[in-house]
Design a protein around this motif. Structure first.
Motif, PDB file in Angstrom:
ATOM      1  N   TYR A 124      10.645  -8.027  11.530  1.00 56.92           N
ATOM      2  CA  TYR A 124      10.137  -7.269  10.394  1.00 56.92           C
ATOM      3  C   TYR A 124      11.191  -7.234   9.300  1.00 56.92           C
ATOM      4  O   TYR A 124      12.381  -7.044   9.565  1.00 56.92           O
ATOM      5  CB  TYR A 124       9.769  -5.840  10.794  1.00 56.92           C
ATOM      6  N   LEU A 125      10.714  -7.409   8.070  1.00 58.49           N
ATOM      7  CA  LEU A 125      11.565  -7.302   6.900  1.00 58.49           C
ATOM      8  C   LEU A 125      10.875  -6.416   5.868  1.00 58.49           C
ATOM      9  O   LEU A 125       9.649  -6.337   5.824  1.00 58.49           O
ATOM     10  CB  LEU A 125      11.816  -8.670   6.248  1.00 58.49           C
ATOM     11  N   VAL A 126      11.676  -5.776   5.025  1.00 59.49           N
ATOM     12  CA  VAL A 126      11.175  -5.084   3.843  1.00 59.49           C
ATOM     13  C   VAL A 126      11.919  -5.665   2.655  1.00 59.49           C
ATOM     14  O   VAL A 126      13.154  -5.715   2.656  1.00 59.49           O
ATOM     15  CB  VAL A 126      11.400  -3.562   3.924  1.00 59.49           C
ATOM     16  N   ALA A 199       6.203 -18.292  10.634  1.00 62.26           N
ATOM     17  CA  ALA A 199       4.953 -17.737  10.104  1.00 62.26           C
ATOM     18  C   ALA A 199       5.250 -16.367   9.512  1.00 62.26           C
ATOM     19  O   ALA A 199       5.899 -15.527  10.146  1.00 62.26           O
ATOM     20  CB  ALA A 199       3.907 -17.619  11.208  1.00 62.26           C
ATOM     21  N   LEU A 200       4.796 -16.138   8.285  1.00 64.30           N
ATOM     22  CA  LEU A 200       5.007 -14.878   7.577  1.00 64.30           C
ATOM     23  C   LEU A 200       3.662 -14.234   7.259  1.00 64.30           C
ATOM     24  O   LEU A 200       2.733 -14.902   6.815  1.00 64.30           O
ATOM     25  CB  LEU A 200       5.763 -15.111   6.266  1.00 64.30           C
ATOM     26  N   THR A 201       3.590 -12.932   7.483  1.00 69.11           N
ATOM     27  CA  THR A 201       2.438 -12.139   7.060  1.00 69.11           C
ATOM     28  C   THR A 201       2.968 -10.989   6.221  1.00 69.11           C
ATOM     29  O   THR A 201       3.936 -10.322   6.618  1.00 69.11           O
ATOM     30  CB  THR A 201       1.654 -11.589   8.265  1.00 69.11           C
ATOM     31  N   ALA A 202       2.363 -10.760   5.082  1.00 69.19           N
ATOM     32  CA  ALA A 202       2.874  -9.767   4.133  1.00 69.19           C
ATOM     33  C   ALA A 202       1.895  -8.610   3.965  1.00 69.19           C
ATOM     34  O   ALA A 202       0.679  -8.795   3.977  1.00 69.19           O
ATOM     35  CB  ALA A 202       3.148 -10.413   2.778  1.00 69.19           C
ATOM     36  N   ALA A 203       2.460  -7.403   3.810  1.00 70.77           N
ATOM     37  CA  ALA A 203       1.688  -6.211   3.448  1.00 70.77           C
ATOM     38  C   ALA A 203       2.355  -5.616   2.211  1.00 70.77           C
ATOM     39  O   ALA A 203       3.525  -5.227   2.259  1.00 70.77           O
ATOM     40  CB  ALA A 203       1.666  -5.203   4.592  1.00 70.77           C
ATOM     41  N   VAL A 204       1.623  -5.556   1.117  1.00 68.99           N
ATOM     42  CA  VAL A 204       2.183  -5.134  -0.158  1.00 68.99           C
ATOM     43  C   VAL A 204       1.989  -3.632  -0.341  1.00 68.99           C
ATOM     44  O   VAL A 204       0.888  -3.102  -0.141  1.00 68.99           O
ATOM     45  CB  VAL A 204       1.525  -5.891  -1.327  1.00 68.99           C
ATOM     46  N   VAL A 205       3.061  -2.946  -0.709  1.00 70.34           N
ATOM     47  CA  VAL A 205       3.012  -1.520  -1.040  1.00 70.34           C
ATOM     48  C   VAL A 205       3.101  -1.409  -2.559  1.00 70.34           C
ATOM     49  O   VAL A 205       4.042  -1.924  -3.170  1.00 70.34           O
ATOM     50  CB  VAL A 205       4.175  -0.747  -0.381  1.00 70.34           C
ATOM     51  N   ARG A 206       2.119  -0.758  -3.169  1.00 62.63           N
ATOM     52  CA  ARG A 206       2.032  -0.733  -4.625  1.00 62.63           C
ATOM     53  C   ARG A 206       2.203   0.671  -5.197  1.00 62.63           C
ATOM     54  O   ARG A 206       1.923   1.667  -4.528  1.00 62.63           O
ATOM     55  CB  ARG A 206       0.679  -1.296  -5.076  1.00 62.63           C
ATOM     56  N   HIS A 207       2.661   0.705  -6.459  1.00 62.03           N
ATOM     57  CA  HIS A 207       2.668   1.944  -7.220  1.00 62.03           C
ATOM     58  C   HIS A 207       1.234   2.298  -7.602  1.00 62.03           C
ATOM     59  O   HIS A 207       0.298   1.517  -7.399  1.00 62.03           O
ATOM     60  CB  HIS A 207       3.512   1.778  -8.498  1.00 62.03           C
ATOM     61  N   TRP A 217       7.133  -7.435   5.659  1.00 61.97           N
ATOM     62  CA  TRP A 217       6.891  -8.771   6.226  1.00 61.97           C
ATOM     63  C   TRP A 217       6.955  -8.736   7.741  1.00 61.97           C
ATOM     64  O   TRP A 217       7.848  -8.128   8.329  1.00 61.97           O
ATOM     65  CB  TRP A 217       7.946  -9.749   5.723  1.00 61.97           C
ATOM     66  N   SER A 218       6.014  -9.445   8.337  1.00 63.00           N
ATOM     67  CA  SER A 218       6.053  -9.723   9.773  1.00 63.00           C
ATOM     68  C   SER A 218       6.404 -11.202   9.944  1.00 63.00           C
ATOM     69  O   SER A 218       5.802 -12.068   9.295  1.00 63.00           O
ATOM     70  CB  SER A 218       4.697  -9.420  10.416  1.00 63.00           C
ATOM     71  N   LEU A 219       7.400 -11.496  10.805  1.00 73.10           N
ATOM     72  CA  LEU A 219       7.898 -12.864  10.981  1.00 73.10           C
ATOM     73  C   LEU A 219       7.742 -13.280  12.437  1.00 73.10           C
ATOM     74  O   LEU A 219       8.038 -12.497  13.348  1.00 73.10           O
ATOM     75  CB  LEU A 219       9.382 -12.969  10.603  1.00 73.10           C
TER      76      LEU A 219
END
Length: 229
Positions: A124-126, A199-207, A217-219
């Protein structure tokens, strides 16, 4: 024999004194200070009420120059104002308790997220909106054959092979317009220079204005994933 402190006769005042006496003066951070401020305000309201009571109970005829009735009328108005303050104190206590419960729930959620982040089977990454790594868990460090701390401060596209870097950079730039659907798959490069299928899966956190705040990110190493023709 020690005399007990006299309690005010008004039910609301009695309730206020009981609350002040039993309120615990402990709690984390802002919650503690907020509760102490409410306690101090409640004590001031109670003391003001007790100081006004003798004026109401005194005889107006004992006051010279006819000032007694006027003083009593003023005191009565002040007591009404203090009773309104007493209601405000009750609301402040409710708000303080609600804040404390919300703080406790948030702390539980934070710990659960931390356990998931650190102990999950995937890396996991941020990152920030530009792909700068702000946090990494141990599994992400293992994928790139380094410590999690070594990943912090790196740009995520710098961790993939040159051939695949432009597509990842373009995908990160496109977050301002849309979220990802599915996976990004390319060649990651370990600290030892060894490539692997990433393989990367992204979840975007928005204002609130929909601009990107953070990306989670999930790696996964998918080098051994079966391929289909």
């Amino acid at each position: 024999m020690r005399r007990r402190r006299a309690r005010p006769e008004h039910p609301a005042q009695s309730r206020r004194l009981a609350i002040i006496e039993r309120r615990p003066h402990a709690g984390p951070g802002v919650v503690k200070h907020g509760r102490e401020a409410v306690d101090a305000f409640a004590t001031d309201v109670l003391q003001l009420t007790l100081r006004l009571r003798p004026v109401l109970e005194g005889s107006p005829t004992a006051w010279p120059d006819g000032r007694g009735p006027r003083a009593v009328a003023i005191a009565r108005d002040l007591v009404k104002a203090v009773e309104a303050l007493d209601i405000a104190v009750e609301r402040l206590y409710i708000q303080a308790e609600t804040l404390e419960m919300a703080h406790h729930a948030l702390e539980i959620e934070r710990r659960s997220y931390q356990e998931l982040f650190e102990g999950g089977p995937d890396g996991y990454l941020v990152t920030d909106p530009e792909g700068l790594i702000l946090r990494a868990n141990g599994r992400a460090g293992e994928l790139f054959a380094c410590s999690a701390e070594d990943l912090v401060g790196e740009l995520l596209p710098a961790l993939v092979e040159d051939l695949h870097r432009p597509s990842l950079e373009a995908a990160i730039a496109a977050f301002e317009l849309r979220d990802w659907e599915g996976e990004w798959i390319g060649q990651g490069v370990s600290a030892a220079g060894l490539p692997f299928s990433l393989a990367l899966t992204a979840a975007v956190v928005r204002h609130s204005d929909r601009s990107v705040y953070r990306v989670r990110w999930s790696l996964r190493d998918v080098s051994h994933r079966p391929t289909t023709d």
